[in-house]
Design an enzyme around this catalytic site. Structure first.
Site, PDB file in Angstrom:
ATOM      1  N   HIS A 167     -98.920 -31.695  72.556  1.00  0.00           N
ATOM      2  CA  HIS A 167     -98.956 -33.050  73.100  1.00  0.00           C
ATOM      3  C   HIS A 167     -99.050 -33.082  74.620  1.00  0.00           C
ATOM      4  O   HIS A 167     -99.066 -34.163  75.211  1.00  0.00           O
ATOM      5  CB  HIS A 167     -97.725 -33.823  72.627  1.00  0.00           C
ATOM      6  CG  HIS A 167     -97.857 -34.333  71.229  1.00  0.00           C
ATOM      7  ND1 HIS A 167     -97.856 -33.505  70.134  1.00  0.00           N
ATOM      8  CD2 HIS A 167     -98.027 -35.596  70.746  1.00  0.00           C
ATOM      9  CE1 HIS A 167     -97.997 -34.225  69.039  1.00  0.00           C
ATOM     10  NE2 HIS A 167     -98.100 -35.500  69.385  1.00  0.00           N
ATOM     11  N   SER A 211    -101.453 -34.045  66.076  1.00  0.00           N
ATOM     12  CA  SER A 211    -100.262 -34.875  65.936  1.00  0.00           C
ATOM     13  C   SER A 211    -100.105 -35.321  64.478  1.00  0.00           C
ATOM     14  O   SER A 211    -100.023 -34.482  63.588  1.00  0.00           O
ATOM     15  CB  SER A 211    -100.331 -36.057  66.903  1.00  0.00           C
ATOM     16  OG  SER A 211     -99.098 -36.729  66.985  1.00  0.00           O
ATOM     17  N   GLU A 225     -96.303 -26.880  67.298  1.00  0.00           N
ATOM     18  CA  GLU A 225     -95.939 -27.612  68.519  1.00  0.00           C
ATOM     19  C   GLU A 225     -95.140 -28.832  68.087  1.00  0.00           C
ATOM     20  O   GLU A 225     -95.080 -29.156  66.910  1.00  0.00           O
ATOM     21  CB  GLU A 225     -97.190 -28.009  69.315  1.00  0.00           C
ATOM     22  CG  GLU A 225     -98.219 -28.800  68.543  1.00  0.00           C
ATOM     23  CD  GLU A 225     -97.978 -30.302  68.527  1.00  0.00           C
ATOM     24  OE1 GLU A 225     -97.174 -30.797  69.361  1.00  0.00           O
ATOM     25  OE2 GLU A 225     -98.577 -30.995  67.695  1.00  0.00           O
TER      26      GLU A 225
END
Length: 321
Positions: free
Chosen positions: A291, A106, A223
């Protein structure tokens, strides 16, 4: 540089470049420690891993973790925002001279890719410390954490047999799991090369800075999170396509999207098909990282190979990590 692998008895330091332990429930912290200890690892916490540390304090903890000879691996508490505030303050020479595992995903994408660019050290996109506080559905994540960090051998990334996008940290008992069909082939083909990437909107924060790795010769793993939706993913991806060296990118692997993003496979396919820059490279989608859970660990700066066939069969092999 490939950092030394972990062995039983090694110390792993938890640091908080983004959000801190203050948002992780105490029972989940205890379980996360137990999970890591079950691998034979000793868990320690950086000085400013809790509370609301300043930029200087967060940087101090990173430097201390890399310079402490007892620390063999570093894992981030959780993601968040604004890890990119730290980049100009880091001592990359200190990091280069003390190579060791650092893992997170992230918001940590900026640190992982910047450290690789500035030092040549392979870093890793994988679970946070908080990820190990999950009671159920953690087995796949643990398996690939071990494969990446506790042996040197190449390994094949198989698809997880399930996936989830529930708020597991709010309710550990009532989870929602879905069968996972595995990677989908958007463009068939084969490629080998160095992998970079992670969270797309975070990676894009490095554009135009001295911390952005070269794209030439790379295989991209991308992502995005719940704050993206098809239109924003489209323009974020296009921004990356405009970067110098993208014409030499060898392949693309896209992770699973969160349900809130409303990105389904057909929408993703339309976005990819509309981009001539992607027409000649192999592309896989819905890989088990991002995620959603569970997630595999992959090396940023390591070498991988991908194979995507017309029949839908695909292989991702981590060669050097």
């Amino acid at each position: 540089m490939i950092p030394k692998k972990l062995t039983k008895g090694d110390e792993v330091r938890v640091i908080s470049p983004a959000e801190t332990l203050s948002i992780i429930a105490p029972d989940q912290q205890r379980l996360a420690v137990q999970r890591l200890e079950s691998l034979g690892l000793h868990v320690s916490f950086s000085t400013y891993s809790d509370g609301d540390p300043s930029i200087q304090e967060r940087v101090h903890d990173i430097h201390q973790a890399f310079s402490d000879p007892n620390v063999k691996g570093i894992i981030t508490t959780i993601g968040g925002f604004n890890s990119n505030r730290l980049l100009h303050h880091l001592d990359y020479e200190l990091i280069r001279k003390n190579p060791k595992i650092i893992c997170g995903f992230s918001d940590i994408t900026v640190l992982s890719n910047a450290i690789y660019k500035k030092t040549g050290l392979i870093t890793y996109s994988g679970p946070h410390f908080s990820s190990f506080g999950m009671k159920r559905g953690i087995e796949y994540t643990l398996e690939y954490f071990e494969k990446a960090f506790m042996n040197d051998d190449p390994f094949v990334i198989e698809a997880a047999d399930h996936w989830s996008n529930d708020l597991w940290y709010m309710d550990q008992e009532n989870r929602t799991f879905h069968p996972n069909e595995g990677c989908k082939v958007i463009h068939p083909g084969e490629a080998s090369g160095v992998v970079i990437g992670g969270n797309l909107c975070t990676l894009n924060l490095l554009q135009g800075t001295p911390f952005m790795p070269s794209l030439a010769g790379k295989i991209l793993f991308l992502e995005d999170d719940e704050m993206t939706f098809p239109e924003t993913f489209d323009r974020d991806l296009q921004s990356l396509l405009h970067q110098p060296g993208f014409e030499k990118v060898k392949g693309l692997v896209i992770g699973k999207f969160e349900k809130k993003s409303e990105m389904d496979y057909d929408s993703l396919r339309r976005i990819i098909d509309a981009k001539d820059e992607l027409a000649s490279i192999p592309i896989l989608a819905e890989a088990s990282f991002g995620h959603t859970t569970p997630r595999f660990t992959f090396p940023i700066g390591g070498e991988i190979s991908i194979k995507a066939t017309e029949t839908g069969k695909s292989h991702i092999t981590v060669l050097k990590h």
